[in-house]
Design a protein around this motif. Structure first.
Motif, PDB file in Angstrom:
ATOM      1  N   LEU A 249      37.464   5.540  45.684  1.00 57.85           N
ATOM      2  CA  LEU A 249      37.049   6.211  46.915  1.00 57.85           C
ATOM      3  C   LEU A 249      36.049   7.333  46.664  1.00 57.85           C
ATOM      4  N   SER A 250      35.308   7.675  47.697  1.00 59.99           N
ATOM      5  CA  SER A 250      34.353   8.785  47.633  1.00 59.99           C
ATOM      6  C   SER A 250      35.064  10.104  47.915  1.00 59.99           C
ATOM      7  N   ASP A 251      34.356  11.221  47.706  1.00 58.75           N
ATOM      8  CA  ASP A 251      34.943  12.533  47.971  1.00 58.75           C
ATOM      9  C   ASP A 251      35.372  12.670  49.424  1.00 58.75           C
ATOM     10  N   GLY A 252      34.531  12.213  50.343  1.00 54.58           N
ATOM     11  CA  GLY A 252      34.888  12.303  51.757  1.00 54.58           C
ATOM     12  C   GLY A 252      36.135  11.510  52.091  1.00 54.58           C
ATOM     13  N   GLN A 253      36.304  10.360  51.464  1.00 55.39           N
ATOM     14  CA  GLN A 253      37.490   9.546  51.704  1.00 55.39           C
ATOM     15  C   GLN A 253      38.731  10.176  51.074  1.00 55.39           C
ATOM     16  N   VAL A 254      38.560  10.866  49.954  1.00 52.05           N
ATOM     17  CA  VAL A 254      39.676  11.597  49.359  1.00 52.05           C
ATOM     18  C   VAL A 254      40.175  12.664  50.330  1.00 52.05           C
ATOM     19  N   ASN A 255      39.253  13.315  51.032  1.00 50.30           N
ATOM     20  CA  ASN A 255      39.653  14.300  52.053  1.00 50.30           C
ATOM     21  C   ASN A 255      40.526  13.658  53.119  1.00 50.30           C
ATOM     22  N   LEU A 256      40.183  12.440  53.533  1.00 54.19           N
ATOM     23  CA  LEU A 256      40.982  11.734  54.534  1.00 54.19           C
ATOM     24  C   LEU A 256      42.375  11.408  53.999  1.00 54.19           C
ATOM     25  N   VAL A 257      42.455  11.028  52.722  1.00 58.66           N
ATOM     26  CA  VAL A 257      43.755  10.741  52.110  1.00 58.66           C
ATOM     27  C   VAL A 257      44.639  11.976  52.149  1.00 58.66           C
ATOM     28  N   VAL A 258      44.080  13.134  51.800  1.00 56.66           N
ATOM     29  CA  VAL A 258      44.858  14.377  51.800  1.00 56.66           C
ATOM     30  C   VAL A 258      45.307  14.730  53.217  1.00 56.66           C
ATOM     31  N   LYS A 259      44.402  14.609  54.178  1.00 57.45           N
ATOM     32  CA  LYS A 259      44.750  14.900  55.575  1.00 57.45           C
ATOM     33  C   LYS A 259      45.901  14.018  56.042  1.00 57.45           C
ATOM     34  N   ASP A 260      45.806  12.724  55.759  1.00 57.26           N
ATOM     35  CA  ASP A 260      46.831  11.795  56.228  1.00 57.26           C
ATOM     36  C   ASP A 260      48.127  11.905  55.425  1.00 57.26           C
ATOM     37  N   TYR A 261      48.047  12.408  54.213  1.00 58.31           N
ATOM     38  CA  TYR A 261      49.262  12.685  53.431  1.00 58.31           C
ATOM     39  C   TYR A 261      50.183  13.628  54.208  1.00 58.31           C
ATOM     40  N   TYR A 262      49.586  14.546  54.953  1.00 55.53           N
ATOM     41  CA  TYR A 262      50.369  15.493  55.737  1.00 55.53           C
ATOM     42  C   TYR A 262      50.662  15.003  57.154  1.00 55.53           C
ATOM     43  N   SER A 263      49.768  14.182  57.736  1.00 56.62           N
ATOM     44  CA  SER A 263      49.862  13.975  59.185  1.00 56.62           C
ATOM     45  C   SER A 263      49.981  12.527  59.650  1.00 56.62           C
ATOM     46  N   ASP A 264      49.788  11.538  58.785  1.00 53.17           N
ATOM     47  CA  ASP A 264      49.821  10.157  59.249  1.00 53.17           C
ATOM     48  C   ASP A 264      51.223   9.791  59.758  1.00 53.17           C
ATOM     49  N   GLU A 265      51.268   9.128  60.914  1.00 52.98           N
ATOM     50  CA  GLU A 265      52.556   8.823  61.536  1.00 52.98           C
ATOM     51  C   GLU A 265      53.386   7.846  60.717  1.00 52.98           C
ATOM     52  N   SER A 266      52.736   6.952  60.000  1.00 51.05           N
ATOM     53  CA  SER A 266      53.462   5.907  59.275  1.00 51.05           C
ATOM     54  C   SER A 266      53.539   6.133  57.774  1.00 51.05           C
ATOM     55  N   PHE A 267      52.573   6.860  57.195  1.00 51.08           N
ATOM     56  CA  PHE A 267      52.467   6.894  55.734  1.00 51.08           C
ATOM     57  C   PHE A 267      52.402   8.310  55.146  1.00 51.08           C
ATOM     58  N   ALA A 268      52.816   9.293  55.901  1.00 52.79           N
ATOM     59  CA  ALA A 268      52.800  10.667  55.394  1.00 52.79           C
ATOM     60  C   ALA A 268      53.924  10.883  54.375  1.00 52.79           C
ATOM     61  N   ARG A 269      53.850  11.989  53.663  1.00 50.69           N
ATOM     62  CA  ARG A 269      54.882  12.395  52.698  1.00 50.69           C
ATOM     63  C   ARG A 269      56.227  12.554  53.396  1.00 50.69           C
ATOM     64  N   ASN A 270      57.297  12.613  52.593  1.00 54.10           N
ATOM     65  CA  ASN A 270      58.612  12.926  53.159  1.00 54.10           C
ATOM     66  C   ASN A 270      58.821  14.438  53.201  1.00 54.10           C
ATOM     67  N   ASP A 271      59.993  14.864  53.587  1.00 55.30           N
ATOM     68  CA  ASP A 271      60.256  16.298  53.758  1.00 55.30           C
ATOM     69  C   ASP A 271      60.155  17.080  52.459  1.00 55.30           C
ATOM     70  N   LEU A 272      60.306  16.404  51.318  1.00 51.87           N
ATOM     71  CA  LEU A 272      60.215  17.071  50.023  1.00 51.87           C
ATOM     72  C   LEU A 272      58.792  17.045  49.458  1.00 51.87           C
ATOM     73  N   GLY A 273      57.897  16.399  50.160  1.00 50.92           N
ATOM     74  CA  GLY A 273      56.524  16.284  49.672  1.00 50.92           C
ATOM     75  C   GLY A 273      56.276  15.041  48.838  1.00 50.92           C
ATOM     76  N   ASN A 274      57.313  14.229  48.619  1.00 45.75           N
ATOM     77  CA  ASN A 274      57.159  13.014  47.823  1.00 45.75           C
ATOM     78  C   ASN A 274      56.573  11.888  48.679  1.00 45.75           C
ATOM     79  N   ILE A 275      55.969  10.926  48.019  1.00 52.62           N
ATOM     80  CA  ILE A 275      55.392   9.791  48.721  1.00 52.62           C
ATOM     81  C   ILE A 275      55.498   8.558  47.835  1.00 52.62           C
ATOM     82  N   ASN A 276      55.892   7.423  48.430  1.00 50.67           N
ATOM     83  CA  ASN A 276      55.968   6.222  47.595  1.00 50.67           C
ATOM     84  C   ASN A 276      54.595   5.566  47.515  1.00 50.67           C
ATOM     85  N   LEU A 277      54.434   4.653  46.554  1.00 55.34           N
ATOM     86  CA  LEU A 277      53.112   4.100  46.286  1.00 55.34           C
ATOM     87  C   LEU A 277      52.638   3.132  47.365  1.00 55.34           C
TER      88      LEU A 277
END
Length: 324
Positions: A249-277
């Motif tokens: 991915l490009s830098d701009g797309q990495v920004n989207l990954v980080v944003k959605d890590y916090y806010s995506d309705e289906s694929f965001a992190r859990n309450d502890l900050g962990n995320i499955n692959l």
């Protein structure tokens, strides 16, 4: 593993009947269109030295559709969803010298330099982490890869077969379902390339690649390390990064990954900050929907390779430069 047929699923799991594939398999930098519009309203580029026609976008779509019907004839096959970008505008000879704002519709000519399409087969589906996946077939054509100022020569196409995640419309494509550089002179040669790829595709093996991803978790610290090293990777000298796993991915797309890590309705992190692959993979393929058509599929495959490499390294407790 059992291949789930839609007609055999409990009624509440069956999606509403659709006739056309979901056009949202790509997002920015493109616009939706239809096969009928391409066939009736768009001009066809030629090789300028001999005026021989290129294989037109509609011929590409129709050829793959015919091959799909032959291989999966007993299945539910939806109409292709088409997206295009980079319009090439022109005008008919009688409109020479006329100001652009005064042109009438019949005086304008148009074709799109880049085109991608997807054909869903919802009767062949499975689930990963409660996400429904429909078998999906398609391709990409980019005239910018051709030398249209020469004589007719081999033309380039990209073909794929994989799955579309019904939750987010992300495509899930790996190297086994991708031909990155199909070079042909005729429609018959294009049909053979499509037939070989689709006919040899192993649906069960493909699902297996994704089925272990939900069981592998990374911590917030490991996610931060992946993101930080992705930033480093983009700016490394080539000699330093050529031995490392490729980051897709490009830098701009990495920004989207980080944003959605916090806010995506289906694929965001859990309450502890962990995320499955599996969730991380879908954050990657979601961000990739913002790619240009000509590198969309290559990056999509790169997402699967990268996350699959993480999964293997973590499972075998093996070193991986992007995460420790």
């Amino acid at each position: 593993m059992t291949l789930v047929k839609v007609n055999n699923q409990p009624i509440e799991d069956v999606e509403p009947i659709r006739e056309t594939s979901d056009v949202h398999f790509m997002a920015a930098n493109t616009q939706p269109t239809t096969l009928d519009e391409i066939s009736t309203k768009h001009t066809i580029p030629v090789f300028s030295k001999d005026n021989e026609s290129t294989i037109a976008h509609q011929q590409f779509i129709e050829t793959v559709s015919i091959v799909t019907e032959k291989i999966f004839g007993g299945e539910q096959i939806l109409k292709p969803a088409v997206r295009v970008s980079h319009p090439i505008k022109g005008r008919i000879p009688s409109a020479v010298g006329k100001p652009a704002k005064e042109l009438l519709e019949h005086e304008k000519t148009l074709y799109f330099e880049r085109m991608a399409f997807a054909i869903e087969i919802p009767s062949i589906s499975d689930r990963v982490a409660e996400n429904g996946l429909n078998l999906t077939i398609g391709g990409v054509r980019a005239y910018n890869l051709e030398n249209l100022h020469s004589r007719k020569f081999e033309e380039r196409f990209k073909l794929f077969i994989g799955f579309k995640n019904q939750v987010c419309t992300n495509l899930c494509v790996s190297t086994d379902g991708f031909k990155a550089d199909v070079r042909v002179r005729t429609v018959a040669e294009l049909a053979k390339a499509a037939y070989d790829l689709f006919g040899e595709f192993n649906v069960y093996k493909e699902i297996e690649k994704f089925s272990s991803l939900p069981r592998t978790m990374i911590t917030e610290q490991q996610f931060a390390q992946v993101i930080g090293r992705a930033r480093m990777y983009q700016n490394m000298p080539y000699k330093d990064r050529k031995e490392l796993p490729q980051f897709p991915l490009s830098d701009g797309q990495v920004n989207l990954v980080v944003k959605d890590y916090y806010s995506d309705e289906s694929f965001a992190r859990n309450d502890l900050g962990n995320i499955n692959l599996w969730k991380l993979y879908n954050l990657f393929t979601g961000a990739n929907k913002m790619s240009y058509i000509d590198n969309f599929l290559d990056r999509n495959v790169g997402c699967q390779q990268f996350v699959g490499g993480l999964n293997e390294a973590i499972g075998l407790n093996r070193h991986h430069w992007f995460v420790s």
